[in-house]
Design a protein around this motif. Sequence first.
Motif, PDB file in Angstrom:
ATOM      1  N   GLY A 195       6.897   4.754 -10.998  1.00 34.65           N
ATOM      2  CA  GLY A 195       5.489   4.962 -10.700  1.00 34.65           C
ATOM      3  C   GLY A 195       4.775   5.911 -11.637  1.00 34.65           C
ATOM      4  O   GLY A 195       3.565   6.144 -11.484  1.00 34.65           O
ATOM      5  N   THR A 196       5.472   6.474 -12.617  1.00 35.79           N
ATOM      6  CA  THR A 196       4.826   7.348 -13.598  1.00 35.79           C
ATOM      7  C   THR A 196       3.877   6.535 -14.462  1.00 35.79           C
ATOM      8  O   THR A 196       4.213   5.446 -14.930  1.00 35.79           O
ATOM      9  CB  THR A 196       5.878   8.035 -14.483  1.00 35.79           C
ATOM     10  N   VAL A 197       2.681   7.077 -14.687  1.00 38.43           N
ATOM     11  CA  VAL A 197       1.644   6.392 -15.445  1.00 38.43           C
ATOM     12  C   VAL A 197       1.469   7.075 -16.792  1.00 38.43           C
ATOM     13  O   VAL A 197       1.448   8.310 -16.890  1.00 38.43           O
ATOM     14  CB  VAL A 197       0.311   6.394 -14.673  1.00 38.43           C
ATOM     15  N   LYS A 198       1.352   6.264 -17.849  1.00 40.72           N
ATOM     16  CA  LYS A 198       1.219   6.777 -19.205  1.00 40.72           C
ATOM     17  C   LYS A 198       0.125   5.997 -19.928  1.00 40.72           C
ATOM     18  O   LYS A 198      -0.231   4.885 -19.520  1.00 40.72           O
ATOM     19  CB  LYS A 198       2.530   6.621 -19.983  1.00 40.72           C
TER      20      LYS A 198
ATOM     21  N   ALA B 193      -3.434  13.659 -19.980  1.00 37.95           N
ATOM     22  CA  ALA B 193      -2.441  12.953 -20.795  1.00 37.95           C
ATOM     23  C   ALA B 193      -2.935  11.566 -21.176  1.00 37.95           C
ATOM     24  O   ALA B 193      -2.737  11.100 -22.302  1.00 37.95           O
ATOM     25  CB  ALA B 193      -1.114  12.860 -20.045  1.00 37.95           C
ATOM     26  N   LEU B 194      -3.604  10.880 -20.249  1.00 43.09           N
ATOM     27  CA  LEU B 194      -4.115   9.545 -20.542  1.00 43.09           C
ATOM     28  C   LEU B 194      -5.339   9.604 -21.442  1.00 43.09           C
ATOM     29  O   LEU B 194      -5.614   8.672 -22.191  1.00 43.09           O
ATOM     30  CB  LEU B 194      -4.467   8.817 -19.245  1.00 43.09           C
ATOM     31  N   ALA B 195      -6.069  10.706 -21.387  1.00 38.14           N
ATOM     32  CA  ALA B 195      -7.310  10.819 -22.158  1.00 38.14           C
ATOM     33  C   ALA B 195      -7.080  11.265 -23.597  1.00 38.14           C
ATOM     34  O   ALA B 195      -8.025  11.282 -24.391  1.00 38.14           O
ATOM     35  CB  ALA B 195      -8.253  11.806 -21.472  1.00 38.14           C
ATOM     36  N   TYR B 196      -5.847  11.597 -23.950  1.00 40.00           N
ATOM     37  CA  TYR B 196      -5.603  12.197 -25.265  1.00 40.00           C
ATOM     38  C   TYR B 196      -6.153  11.366 -26.412  1.00 40.00           C
ATOM     39  O   TYR B 196      -6.865  11.875 -27.290  1.00 40.00           O
ATOM     40  CB  TYR B 196      -4.101  12.452 -25.470  1.00 40.00           C
ATOM     41  N   THR B 197      -5.821  10.068 -26.448  1.00 36.86           N
ATOM     42  CA  THR B 197      -6.260   9.259 -27.589  1.00 36.86           C
ATOM     43  C   THR B 197      -7.763   8.984 -27.554  1.00 36.86           C
ATOM     44  O   THR B 197      -8.345   8.615 -28.571  1.00 36.86           O
ATOM     45  CB  THR B 197      -5.506   7.924 -27.664  1.00 36.86           C
ATOM     46  N   ARG B 198      -8.393   9.151 -26.400  1.00 37.36           N
ATOM     47  CA  ARG B 198      -9.853   9.010 -26.353  1.00 37.36           C
ATOM     48  C   ARG B 198     -10.531  10.214 -26.985  1.00 37.36           C
ATOM     49  O   ARG B 198     -11.629  10.107 -27.533  1.00 37.36           O
ATOM     50  CB  ARG B 198     -10.334   8.893 -24.903  1.00 37.36           C
ATOM     51  N   GLU B 199      -9.884  11.371 -26.875  1.00 37.28           N
ATOM     52  CA  GLU B 199     -10.520  12.627 -27.266  1.00 37.28           C
ATOM     53  C   GLU B 199     -10.083  13.160 -28.622  1.00 37.28           C
ATOM     54  O   GLU B 199     -10.752  14.026 -29.191  1.00 37.28           O
ATOM     55  CB  GLU B 199     -10.240  13.681 -26.189  1.00 37.28           C
TER      56      GLU B 199
END
Length: 448
Positions: free
Chosen positions: A292-295, A324-330
């Motif tokens: 259930g870990t989301v990446k 963690a999910l927003a890293y590549t957006r920012e």
Amino acid sequence: MSLADVRKRLPIVDALPAPDDRTVRRTATSGEIPIPRYAVWELTLACDQHCIHCGSRAGHSRPRELGTEECLDVVRQLRELGVGEVTLVGGEAYLRNDLILIVRAIREQGMRASMTTGGRNLTRARAEALAQAGLYNAAVSIDGLEASHDRLRGVVGSWRSAFDAMTELKRAGIPTSVNTQINALSKHELEAVLELIAAAGAYGWQVQLTAAFGNAADHPEILLQPYELLEVFDTLGRIVVRARELSVKIWPGNNIGYFGPLEGDLRSGQKRAGHYRGCTAGRYQIGLESDGTVKGCPSLGGAQNHGGNVRDHSLRELWETSAALAYTRERTTADLWGFCASCYYADICRAGCTATAEPLMGRPGNNPYCHHRALELDRDGLRERVERVAAAPGDPFDHGYYRIVREHADEATRAKVGIVSTDEPRIPRTVEPYGEGRPLADDEHALQ
């Protein structure tokens, strides 16, 4: 519950909805949270092979993997989030008999269901059940010719089993493609592999580089050296031409290419712009682990990449709020370093595949596995190679640390002059989330 029992649970319907796909309908504007269109979901970490290049170190199930009802709820949440295609992976996804219930649920939600498999035990019964459930297509992993593939997969006979799996999938009516990792064992066999998979009926072929995480981190001898990309892309140039003749669609992985002269031909059927447009993980792609870990990226692990768990929060909440999910957006060009920081394509590329650069150097931002970079250095009479400086701890999706060594391409000059310069690995994003990061040697606690 046996596969036969699970097949009896498949709902009987007259027609399934037309399947969606992973195509991005609208690019997010600045500051807007994008809609993920593609999900890669590890259903189990259990596996029936022992691959020395496996990024997840698959073999045994994770503790507390999601149960059937939890998985069906995740399917619903994925569609509500906007996902159009779900690729089911492992480990080996077919080792869960409820796989077919999950595939049917994906299709009933109007999403495309696909699967990537090693195929060692993909029997006729399993293939027929997947077809009955509504699997849209399958990709079988074939990593070189027989001896190389069996060595990489750790199972004698796995190469022949992979081709048998293709036969059973096609017999069941499931369109089948092939995935191949390019590494030191397979690089000279690619053209021969193309001929074989075309004869076996593959409609497409995804090629990607073996990256230095998971089990591959323990086997630096199988990794390509960056300077070998020049030879590999000469081969790929011939493959592109031959693949058209054979009607096999080339689908380059996210960690191969980048603005060399072959870029347009490689990505002509993949990118509307005809070239790589940066890492989509956490922007238009989401990954899930079997517990259930989301990446953002399905190929990355560690605290800096884990965005929470679906048992604790909804997928939408995690997608919209997890750092963690927003890293590549920012991330911006301020996060680049080394050659990539001064590259002409820096703002578009952002150092290419995060799952290649971070496991190699400790953090993203400096990626030597780039065709443009290899050509530019070669023009200056230089080349790059990588050498391991610290081993991986042995966890799923973990990595060691490498340095980039820059030296003369000419052998005699190289012997005389020695190393020109090095890029040392940097501290991880758990220590400094953004920026280029300090060299690892400056932080005595970084490896503890």
